[in-house]
Scaffold this motif. Structure first.
Motif, PDB file in Angstrom:
ATOM      1  N   ILE A  74       0.847  -1.196   0.000  1.00  0.00           N
ATOM      2  CA  ILE A  74       0.000   0.000   0.000  1.00  0.00           C
ATOM      3  C   ILE A  74       0.881   1.245   0.000  1.00  0.00           C
ATOM      4  CG2 ILE A  74      -1.711   1.318   1.306  1.00  0.00           C
ATOM      5  CD1 ILE A  74      -2.802  -1.411   2.324  1.00  0.00           C
ATOM      6  N   GLN A  75       1.885   1.251   0.857  1.00  0.00           N
ATOM      7  CA  GLN A  75       2.768   2.409   0.936  1.00  0.00           C
ATOM      8  C   GLN A  75       3.503   2.625  -0.392  1.00  0.00           C
ATOM      9  OE1 GLN A  75       4.844   3.911   4.523  1.00  0.00           O
ATOM     10  NE2 GLN A  75       6.623   3.034   3.503  1.00  0.00           N
ATOM     11  N   GLN A  76       3.959   1.555  -1.026  1.00  0.00           N
ATOM     12  CA  GLN A  76       4.655   1.671  -2.309  1.00  0.00           C
ATOM     13  C   GLN A  76       3.722   2.230  -3.388  1.00  0.00           C
ATOM     14  OE1 GLN A  76       6.596  -1.914  -3.704  1.00  0.00           O
ATOM     15  NE2 GLN A  76       6.945  -1.053  -5.733  1.00  0.00           N
ATOM     16  N   TYR A  77       2.473   1.758  -3.395  1.00  0.00           N
ATOM     17  CA  TYR A  77       1.508   2.264  -4.372  1.00  0.00           C
ATOM     18  C   TYR A  77       1.339   3.771  -4.208  1.00  0.00           C
ATOM     19  CZ  TYR A  77      -2.645   3.273  -6.988  1.00  0.00           C
ATOM     20  OH  TYR A  77      -3.524   3.852  -7.877  1.00  0.00           O
ATOM     21  N   VAL A  78       1.191   4.221  -2.981  1.00  0.00           N
ATOM     22  CA  VAL A  78       0.999   5.648  -2.716  1.00  0.00           C
ATOM     23  C   VAL A  78       2.255   6.439  -3.098  1.00  0.00           C
ATOM     24  CG1 VAL A  78       0.560   7.356  -0.894  1.00  0.00           C
ATOM     25  CG2 VAL A  78      -0.792   5.253  -0.997  1.00  0.00           C
TER      26      VAL A  78
END
Length: 169
Positions: A74-78
């Motif tokens: 999730i953090q990488q996507y953001v």
């Protein structure tokens, strides 16, 4: 069976968190200006998007293996999509912030905004979020001002999350 077990674990967590001495709600825990503890009424406005910007709200806990596994995705996507807003809502115990949660976030290199939900009336607030939610985590809300979707599952990769967002937004 799996859903019932997760719901039972979550219910036990809520019961245990309602026992004992409580910290004041809506105040930053001493020595941690980044993790604020909220009750549901105060956190509810964070669950909605009022703009065209995509917003991801993820309910998780350190003790939830699928939650921990998906956090970096999730953090990488953001990070790859700076127009996406992310809020991580921890369901851990407020008294774990300093000795467990902060070190965990540092070790896992989680830099997204984290708040904590500490509200023992889970039967009420779970239904307010989504009447179809069993209470199991991870649970993710992805929304903008026109659409709001719920995911009662973990994302297996950045691509998995990206595919859900691309097909729905």
């Amino acid at each position: 069976m799996k859903k019932s077990l997760l719901l039972s674990c979550f219910s036990l967590f809520i019961f245990l968190s309602s026992c004992g001495d409580k910290k004041n709600k809506n105040t930053t825990i001493k020595n941690n200006e980044n993790i604020t503890v909220y009750n549901f009424n105060d956190i509810e406005p964070f669950l909605y998007s009022t703009s065209n910007k995509t917003k991801i709200v993820n309910f998780w806990a350190m003790w939830c293996a699928p939650c921990v596994k998906e956090l970096p995705y999730i953090q990488q996507y953001v990070a790859q999509n700076p127009d996406v807003e992310l809020l991580l809502i921890s369901l851990d115990f407020p008294e774990t912030i300093e000795k467990e949660l902060k070190p965990f976030l540092k070790e896992k290199k989680i830099t997204a905004k984290v708040v904590m939900l500490d509200d023992p009336d889970a039967n009420s607030w779970i239904n307010k979020i989504d009447p179809n939610w069993s209470g199991a985590i991870p649970f993710t809300i992805i929304s903008n001002k026109n659409k709001r979707l719920f995911f009662e599952r973990s994302f297996d990769s950045v691509e998995d999350l990206e595919n859900e967002i691309q097909k729905n937004f």
